[in-house]
Design an enzyme around this catalytic site. Structure first.
Site, PDB file in Angstrom:
ATOM      1  CB  CYS A 113      -0.982  -0.047   1.176  1.00 24.59           C
ATOM      2  SG  CYS A 113      -2.416   1.000   1.008  1.00 24.59           S
ATOM      3  CG  HIS A 114      -0.149   4.960   1.519  1.00 25.82           C
ATOM      4  ND1 HIS A 114      -1.393   4.378   1.447  1.00 25.82           N
ATOM      5  CD2 HIS A 114      -0.273   6.177   0.940  1.00 25.82           C
ATOM      6  CE1 HIS A 114      -2.237   5.210   0.867  1.00 25.82           C
ATOM      7  NE2 HIS A 114      -1.580   6.309   0.544  1.00 25.82           N
ATOM      8  N   GLY A 115       3.361   1.667   2.100  1.00 25.80           N
ATOM      9  CA  GLY A 115       4.663   1.267   2.625  1.00 25.80           C
ATOM     10  C   GLY A 115       5.853   1.672   1.758  1.00 25.80           C
ATOM     11  CD1 TRP A 117       5.502   7.972  -0.500  1.00 28.83           C
ATOM     12  CD2 TRP A 117       4.104   8.142   1.240  1.00 28.83           C
ATOM     13  NE1 TRP A 117       4.540   8.887  -0.817  1.00 28.83           N
ATOM     14  CE2 TRP A 117       3.673   9.012   0.236  1.00 28.83           C
ATOM     15  CE3 TRP A 117       3.387   8.069   2.417  1.00 28.83           C
ATOM     16  CZ2 TRP A 117       2.553   9.826   0.377  1.00 28.83           C
ATOM     17  CZ3 TRP A 117       2.275   8.882   2.565  1.00 28.83           C
ATOM     18  CH2 TRP A 117       1.878   9.746   1.551  1.00 28.83           C
TER      19      TRP A 117
END
Length: 188
Positions: A113-115, A117
């Site tokens: 997912c946003h990991g 970043w």
């Protein structure tokens, strides 16, 4: 679920307040059931707050502070998503160094997912094929990654997925990569 055993393996989960709870708990359970020791690492001591999208969920006890561990202590790393979690982690130099060191040591890393970043901040996505939550597409491309919209992508030990719907494939592939171990091409 992959039947490969992770007995004798030690897997770090790096998270802080604001992680998407299911993106920690489902891989945690799958990896633990595959035989690994799982360790919750965070820049924050005590407990961290999980989220179900934009609502508070459960709190989780941190096992180790990120400034007291090394990638050498583990066989792999999981980076759950959630918006606040990786945004905070990428501003913490100890967390960024911890992530980067897994790549320097050629160890498998799984981010959902946003990991990713945090992977961008660690400067480890250049030339890598990855996926993520769609809003990270431009950030990942600007960091030199080849972003694709697929359920689960694996590039030489780097496993990425888009969202909680992808968790079954993400968990299976992460277990497979952790069982395989080091990747010569998994570099920072």
């Amino acid at each position: 679920m992959s039947k490969k055993t992770l007995s004798g393996k030690r897997i770090a989960f790096l998270a802080t307040d604001g992680f998407e709870q299911v993106e920690l708990t489902q891989p945690w359970q799958a990896i633990k059931e595959a035989g690994a020791e799982v360790v919750l690492v965070s820049p924050k001591k005590g407990e961290i707050q999980g989220m179900n999208h934009d609502e508070k969920a459960d709190t989780f006890k941190v096992d180790k502070a990120v400034d007291s561990v090394s990638a050498e202590d583990f066989d792999g790393l999981v980076l759950p998503g959630g918006v606040a979690n990786p945004d905070t982690l990428r501003m913490c130099e100890d967390s960024v160094s911890f992530v980067r060191d897994f790549f320097k040591q050629h160890k498998p890393v799984a981010a959902i997912c946003h990991g990713p970043w945090t992977l961008i901040e660690a400067d480890v996505v250049r030339g890598r094929r990855v996926t993520s939550w769609p809003s990270l597409k431009t950030d990942l491309k600007n960091a030199g990654a080849d972003w694709v919209d697929e359920e689960c992508v694996c590039d030489e030990g780097l496993v990425t997925s888009r969202n909680p719907d992808d968790l079954p494939a993400f968990c299976d592939k992460a277990i497979e990569e952790f069982a395989e171990g080091k990747h010569a091409e998994q570099t920072a």
